[in-house]
Scaffold this active site. Structure first.
Site, mmCIF file in Angstrom:
data_model
loop_
_atom_site.group_PDB
_atom_site.id
_atom_site.type_symbol
_atom_site.label_atom_id
_atom_site.label_comp_id
_atom_site.label_asym_id
_atom_site.label_seq_id
_atom_site.Cartn_x
_atom_site.Cartn_y
_atom_site.Cartn_z
ATOM 1 N N ASP A 1 8.926 1.811 -9.127
ATOM 2 C CA ASP A 1 10.118 2.660 -9.257
ATOM 3 C C ASP A 1 10.271 3.158 -10.682
ATOM 4 O OD1 ASP A 1 10.722 2.321 -6.604
ATOM 5 O OD2 ASP A 1 12.355 0.883 -6.933
ATOM 6 N N THR B 1 7.947 -10.219 -0.090
ATOM 7 C CA THR B 1 7.240 -11.203 -0.911
ATOM 8 C C THR B 1 7.689 -11.039 -2.358
ATOM 9 O OG1 THR B 1 5.369 -9.734 -1.420
ATOM 10 C CG2 THR B 1 5.238 -11.054 0.613
ATOM 11 N N VAL C 1 0.843 -1.202 0.000
ATOM 12 C CA VAL C 1 0.000 0.000 0.000
ATOM 13 C C VAL C 1 0.876 1.249 0.000
ATOM 14 C CG1 VAL C 1 -1.670 1.339 1.338
ATOM 15 C CG2 VAL C 1 -1.924 -1.156 1.145
#
Length: 212
Positions: free
Chosen positions: A91, A80, A30
């Protein structure tokens, strides 16, 4: 290229924030998405409108979210696979938006076409630097290091836009021209690193297995 000492100091600030967010049930993914959306929105809203200083401040705040999601992963004790892919993808989106917005300013209200070319070089070369590493790692090769990685690209670019917004002459032209050259150089460094890694793998494969 940022040294380990700098990363340790940054982690001392971000790790408590990461632990607090994890403790309150916030997921790192998030934070990653919020930071990316904020960076893209701020870059594309403020910079092309010639609000360079304000835009730099707001973009910097959201870019720092990328440090916090890493701190959250450390606080959880693990990341993960999906989170790693999401972080890398976000990014690229954020970097693309920042340099696209700078290019937009150069070709728009900035009225500096040559500087716009430098900004485009930074945009393309920056994406290539990241792509080469990802592609190399997918092929089992190494392409680490280089003169300017993501952190350095953003620092140089945002310092340039911020100072230009404050009226410092030549701040943005110098920043973009230096960054364009350094980014192209880094692309060459990454390709050379991949070549050497491939040669090393080929050499290891050609070595005869030791006898009994």
């Amino acid at each position: 290229m940022l040294n380990v000492l700098a990363r340790v100091r940054i982690n001392r600030v971000t790790d408590p924030i990461g632990r607090w967010l994890v403790g309150h049930g916030v997921a790192p993914d998030v934070v990653t998405v919020v930071g990316t959306v904020g960076t893209v929105a701020a870059a594309l809203w403020f910079l092309p409108r010639d609000q360079l200083f304000v835009g730099t401040v707001v973009v910097t705040v959201f870019v720092l979210f990328d440090l916090i999601d890493g701190a959250m992963a450390r606080a959880r004790g693990h990341g993960t696979p999906f989170g790693a892919v999401l972080d890398s993808t976000c990014d690229r989106v954020a970097d693309g938006a920042v340099f696209a917005a700078i290019t937009w300013w150069c070709l728009g209200v900035g009225d500096q076409r040559l500087l716009g070319v430098a900004a485009l070089v930074c945009l393309v070369a920056g994406q290539l630097v990241s792509y080469i590493k990802a592609r190399a790692e997918g092929a089992g090769l190494s392409a680490d290091g280089g003169l300017v990685e993501r952190a350095e690209r953003l620092i140089v670019a945002l310092v340039g836009t911020g100072l230009h917004g404050l009226g410092v002459p030549y701040a943005l032209p110098v920043a973009l021209c230096v960054l364009a050259v350094a980014s192209v150089w880094t692309v060459g460094q990454r390709i050379l690193a991949v070549y050497r890694s491939a040669q090393a793998v080929a050499s290891d494969s050609a070595d005869p297995a030791p006898g009994p």
